[in-house]
Write an enzyme that holds these catalytic residues in place. Structure first.
Site, PDB file in Angstrom:
ATOM      1  N   GLU B 270       1.496   3.338  -1.220  1.00  0.00           N
ATOM      2  CA  GLU B 270       1.340   1.954  -1.689  1.00  0.00           C
ATOM      3  C   GLU B 270       2.464   1.076  -1.150  1.00  0.00           C
ATOM      4  O   GLU B 270       2.256  -0.100  -0.848  1.00  0.00           O
ATOM      5  CB  GLU B 270       1.296   1.900  -3.222  1.00  0.00           C
ATOM      6  CG  GLU B 270       0.173   2.725  -3.868  1.00  0.00           C
ATOM      7  CD  GLU B 270      -1.235   2.400  -3.372  1.00  0.00           C
ATOM      8  OE1 GLU B 270      -1.467   1.267  -2.908  1.00  0.00           O
ATOM      9  OE2 GLU B 270      -2.114   3.298  -3.422  1.00  0.00           O
ATOM     10  N   GLU B 299      -4.860   0.019   5.715  1.00  0.00           N
ATOM     11  CA  GLU B 299      -4.712   1.447   5.466  1.00  0.00           C
ATOM     12  C   GLU B 299      -3.885   2.118   6.562  1.00  0.00           C
ATOM     13  O   GLU B 299      -3.206   3.112   6.306  1.00  0.00           O
ATOM     14  CB  GLU B 299      -6.098   2.085   5.361  1.00  0.00           C
ATOM     15  CG  GLU B 299      -6.115   3.463   4.781  1.00  0.00           C
ATOM     16  CD  GLU B 299      -5.746   3.517   3.292  1.00  0.00           C
ATOM     17  OE1 GLU B 299      -5.696   2.457   2.636  1.00  0.00           O
ATOM     18  OE2 GLU B 299      -5.489   4.627   2.808  1.00  0.00           O
TER      19      GLU B 299
END
Lengths: 476, 476
Positions: B270, B299
């Site tokens: 994250e 991502e």
């Protein structure tokens, strides 16, 4: 007529109006979440994005009320064809619409952006005890809010126009006469109390109290009061506040190791706000019937719990075991001592939210006078600190040693909320009236505070108490 | 032409377009805050109000894009008169506009409301291991999302239409061939690894790790990685995620006492998302130039940090002293052992977010196949648990003992996010390419991970790393 209206489907214009109003209020409640987050969770440097979000939502909300079909629906509607509940909805929407339609969207957006920017500046100014950091923001907000009042009613006292945002049902002159009466009664009363030689346990709570444990105790108190944590939260913020709706109403407090009452009483106060909001009807969410009434009514609920419950001797009977359980250092504290400490009239307190029940109103009156002068153009922003100190000297016999504990102590002006403060005193007065009525109607009301929560609930008194608030709200 | 455009004021239609788009994006970023709050802070029973707020904002956002002047401005604009940056803005707005204008506002609102309701049902279903609680919500979302795809392009494969919401720059067929190649390569490779008799320290981190201390360690790691807590937060949520913008980008993780890597690696993952977002240009906030690129690019940043930094031996050299400092129980752990444990291929893991680098993609492929079948109408919602278990058996040799650790483990379908999962694998592939390029261009890249943060920054490599990501973003 009313009977006919009760049984029929609502007119199409009413249903359409309600759809628009539910969207309008959904945006408003989204803004509340963003504002709660800004004060409780947002990282320090998040302001630029938050300001843009809030100002966009402000202008969208304004457009939803003014630019859509709300005005047309209001024109079309025949009030006679509506139930009394529906009439109340229309009355309230009409009032809001008539004010909003006069204010240009750009101004709404400017006010929102300016107050979002001002919030960070105020927090920093307060922390650094530097009024100059906040002054340009305050100046801008005074100017914007004057323009706002001018748009709504160019012929009225602009302060009265702003006051009506918070308290639409009471003329400013009436509020003023209540505040006058409070000042005239309280100043000599406080003098008498200060001159009295009664020996009260004012120092019973002196000492140092671990702040994490204070938080545990605040949660104990909220459990005791039956706060529904499935629909609420307790957090910490610079300034205690309550935010939310009947599904999700959150409170904040703050902790000072030297002052356990400074977190406890604000917690009970905010609980009162939340308990009122959580009692609003679920199925009316998004309509005026599911929204809270004026700020003074809201404040009547918080002050009721803070002053008439939280400061009562019977409530301390219930609370004391929790208190000494969390703070064994206070094992010798008696209910009577705690009660006396919680009800003392402070000689030296400069902070409104920590004030006792009597001097509290003098704090309000100082703010009321200053903001009237500011909005009236009789006081420049850079004169605020001196004026503040002068009035504190006059009414409370105190001179703040710094602006941080003086004119920078409250968040309200950073929100551009001028006209808000008087509602605190009005609410306290209303709370006293509600309490007197409840005391008359409910047997042994005080004594019930000393009973455990489940017993209280079974006896119904806690709920009755809230119901009183709701009834009042409807009637006002 | 371009030189001329660079020096001139932008055309009026462009400026007006930008104003509209900034409002549109401000509503979007407000929705993100509400959604973050819903997953991290909101009390359990707050859903009805939150659903109404979110669905109203969804429809307002839709109207801002479709019903206002955006379409007219797009028609008016002569792309030749714009700078290349402005052309990029217009290209991106045009793409979003063309999709949105085909979708009716009611459907947008229905999807938002249904997914907000589904979130609570999913959380409860997962907790109670009861797929039936979630099934009607999933059914409704599949249906609504099919309608959505049908509106955008009635002639296309509906799944391809949904996929383009997350990954507009890559045809589904290309994504599919990448996933095919991954599956074909990974299944035998994983078999080989499992059959290998190499003696690796796969149990080096076995044991029980206090979760509060795990959180302290997660904060240590974020400090080490130079996460800016003035623009971010770390919280706990059922499902780790990142939310925010360049001024305020927050991450979450979760803690399992039996699995310290299960919080550490998601935290680093994250962080990668947040670091990318926080690197977006401040002054472009609210325009496509200040917004992140496709999900697969996002991502690529999280997987880069998770896989290529967080799982590297050199990084563990830096991390291990922090780890043993927080967990003295691990005093005998060596860098090599930790590295081996963090890179093991699990025999038994059923949870995607805790998967190793290799089996991860098989978890994705299962979801990809199921959601294609759901959206294509080849699979009914009540068949999902069986189909899930069948595919886990086929690709991973595992049968989930319950739906809680099976088809209920991920939050995405409760958001109505079909077509999202493949971007995880695509991002990992991109991360590997970025890493290979960085490794080629930066001397001793791996070794620098072992240096203290300040040294790394002084050498510039950390920033270079991000710059690579941003450049790629612009180019893709």
């Amino acid at each position: 007529m009313a009977t006919e209206a009760e049984s029929a489907d609502p007119p199409a214009a009413y249903t359409a109006l309600l759809d628009e109003i539910e969207r309008y209020n959904a945006v408003g409640s989204a803004q509340s979440v963003l504002s709660w987050d800004q004060q409780v969770m947002m990282p320090e440097r998040g302001t630029p994005a938050r300001s843009q979000q809030l100002s966009t939502l402000s202008s969208l909300s304004h457009e939803l009320l003014v630019d859509g079909d709300v005005g047309d629906h209001l024109d079309t509607l025949d009030d006679e064809s509506l139930t009394t509940d529906q009439q109340a909805v229309v009355r309230e929407v009409r009032r809001q619409y008539r004010r909003a339609e006069r204010v240009p969207r750009d101004l709404v957006e400017d006010i929102s952006e300016a107050s979002s920017e001002a919030l960070g500046a105020w927090e920093s100014a307060r922390e650094n005890d530097d009024f100059d950091e906040f002054a340009p923001h305050l100046d801008e907000l005074v100017d914007l809010k004057r323009q706002y009042a001018e748009h709504i009613d160019p012929d009225a006292d602009p302060y009265a126009v702003l006051f009506a945002d918070y308290e639409p049902c009471l003329p400013l002159s009436k509020a003023e006469s209540i505040l006058d009466e409070l000042r005239e009664t309280l100043v000599p009363l406080i003098d008498d109390i200060r001159a009295s030689d009664a020996d009260l346990a004012t120092d019973a709570l002196d000492g140092t109290y671990d702040t994490d444990t204070q938080e545990d105790l605040a949660r104990d108190v909220l459990e005791l009061l039956d706060y529904d944590f499935d629909r609420g939260r307790l957090d910490t913020s610079t300034h205690p506040f309550t935010s939310g709706n009947q599904f999700d109403c959150r409170i904040t407090t703050r902790f000072d190791p030297e002052d356990p009452l400074g977190s406890l009483l604000p917690t009970i106060h905010e609980f009162g706000h939340a308990y009122y909001t959580l009692g609003l009807p679920d199925e009316e969410f998004g309509t005026p019937l599911g929204d809270d009434r004026d700020l003074s009514v809201h404040e009547s609920q918080s002050r009721l719990w803070e002053n008439h419950v939280g400061r009562s001797e019977d409530f301390w009977e219930l609370l004391l075991p929790k208190f000494t359980d969390r703070f064994p250092q206070a094992e010798d504290l008696s209910v009577r001592d705690a009660y006396e400490a919680a009800n003392q009239v402070y000689d030296e307190n400069l902070i409104r939210v920590e004030a006792d029940e009597l001097t509290y109103h003098l704090h309000i009156i100082v703010r009321f006078e200053i903001e009237r002068e500011l909005i009236g153009g009789d006081l420049a922003v850079d004169e605020v600190p001196d004026r503040w100190n002068e009035l504190y000297e006059e009414y409370l016999g105190l001179t703040p040693p710094s602006d941080a504990v003086g004119c920078l102590q409250d968040i309200h002006w950073s929100h551009g909320s001028f006209g808000y403060f008087p509602t605190y005193s009005l609410g306290s007065v209303m709370a006293a009236q509600l309490y007197a009525a409840a005391d008359r109607d409910i047997d042994e009301l005080d004594e019930r505070f000393a009973l455990a929560s489940s017993t209280r609930l079974a006896s119904g008194s806690a709920r009755t108490f809230t119901a009183t608030g709701n009834d009042t709200r409807r009637a006002s």
